[in-house]
Scaffold this active site. Structure first.
Site, PDB file in Angstrom:
ATOM      1  N   ASP A  74       0.873  -1.154   0.000  1.00 16.47           N
ATOM      2  CA  ASP A  74       0.000   0.000   0.000  1.00 16.47           C
ATOM      3  C   ASP A  74       0.923   1.220   0.000  1.00 16.47           C
ATOM      4  OD1 ASP A  74      -2.345   1.664   0.438  1.00 16.47           O
ATOM      5  OD2 ASP A  74      -1.679   1.792   2.531  1.00 16.47           O
ATOM      6  N   ASP A 111       0.073   5.083   0.914  1.00 14.32           N
ATOM      7  CA  ASP A 111      -0.061   6.016   2.031  1.00 14.32           C
ATOM      8  C   ASP A 111      -0.094   5.268   3.360  1.00 14.32           C
ATOM      9  OD1 ASP A 111      -0.978   8.873   0.749  1.00 14.32           O
ATOM     10  OD2 ASP A 111      -1.743   7.192  -0.428  1.00 14.32           O
ATOM     11  N   ASP A 128      -1.711  -0.896   5.963  1.00 13.94           N
ATOM     12  CA  ASP A 128      -1.955  -0.396   7.317  1.00 13.94           C
ATOM     13  C   ASP A 128      -3.437  -0.186   7.600  1.00 13.94           C
ATOM     14  OD1 ASP A 128      -2.085   1.832   5.518  1.00 13.94           O
ATOM     15  OD2 ASP A 128      -1.860   3.194   7.214  1.00 13.94           O
TER      16      ASP A 128
END
Length: 220
Positions: free
Chosen positions: A12, A14, A170
C-alpha cells in the site's frame, strides 16, 4: 509464513510505503483556512491519512454539513495537487528494504486506492518510478481495494503468483484485499492506525513493527 514463501512484495502507498500525512494534512489545512476554519495539528490527523481526502475532512470538521465538507474536500485536492510529494518520504527502514529486494531480484510494486493523477507524481518524487515492477492506482481497474481486481493486476505485472506475494498495508481493507486475492497479508503497524483499529482481527499472516523488522524477516 517464512521468507521462502515470498517471491514478490506489494505495498500500500499512504501509511505503508510512504509517510504522506504531512502533505495531506498541509493541503487539508490550506483548504480549511480558505473556508475560515482553524488548522488541525498533524498528529491529530495522521491516523486519518490512509482513508482518503473526504475522511480527512470529516475527521477535521465532523459537525459541518455535507455540502461544506465536499467543498473543503475539493479545495484540499486542489492544494494537494500543488504540494503532493513535497513533504513525503519513505518510512524508516524501507529504503534499505527496497535495496535488499533490488540486490536479490525480488520484484515489488504498489497497489493504492490513490488516483493515478496523485499516485504517479508522488511515486516519481519518491524516486521509485524506475524501480517498481507494478504501479496500480485507484483508477487502474474498475474497482478499488478491497476488491481483488487491482491486486491481481499487480500480481500479473510482477509476474508472481498471488500465493507467493506478501502484501503490506496499514488498513483493514488492505488485508481483506490480500486475503481475498489469496496473497500473504502483512500489517504495517508503523502506519496510520487509529486507537479504534484492531489489527489483530484483520486477516493477516504476520504483523511488522517497523521497516527494520521487515528487513530482518527477509534476512534471518
Amino acid at each position: 509464513m517464512h521468507k521462502h514463501d515470498v517471491k514478490g512484495v506489494l505495498f500500500d502507498l499512504d501509511g505503508t510505503l510512504a509517510d504522506t500525512a504531512p502533505d495531506l494534512v498541509y493541503a487539508l489545512n490550506l483548504s480549511l483556512e480558505d473556508a475560515g476554519f482553524t488548522a488541525q495539528p498533524l498528529e491529530k490527523m495522521r491516523h486519518a491519512a490512509s482513508h482518503g481526502s473526504l475522511y480527512l475532512v470529516k475527521t477535521a470538521i465532523p459537525d459541518a454539513d455535507e455540502a461544506l465538507q465536499l467543498k473543503i474536500q475539493q479545495g484540499l485536492l486542489q492544494h494537494y495537487g500543488q504540494i503532493n510529494g513535497e513533504l513525503s518520504r519513505l518510512f524508516d527502514g524501507l529504503p534499505e528494504l527496497l535495496n535488499l529486494f533490488d540486490q536479490h531480484n525480488i520484484p515489488y510494486g504498489i497497489v493504492t486506492n490513490k488516483p493515478a493523477r496523485f499516485a504517479r507524481p508522488l511515486v516519481d518524487k519518491l524516486g521509485l518510478t524506475g524501480r517498481v515492477n507494478a504501479m496500480i492506482s485507484g483508477d487502474s481497474t474498475r474497482h478499488a481495494k478491497p476488491h481483488t481486481a487491482p491486486m491481481l493486476l499487480a500480481a500479473q505485472q510482477i509476474a508472481t503468483s498471488p500465493q507467493q506475494i506478501l502484501y503490506l498495508g496499514d488498513a483493514e481493507r488492505d488485508l481483506v484485499a490480500a486475503h481475498n486475492a489469496n496473497m500473504l497479508g502483512g500489517v504495517a503497524l508503523w502506519g496510520y492506525l487509529s486507537a479504534s483499529d484492531k489489527p489483530e482481527l484483520w486477516p493477516s499472516k504476520r504483523h511488522f513493527a517497523d521497516g527494520s523488522s521487515l528487513t530482518q524477516f527477509f534476512t534471518e
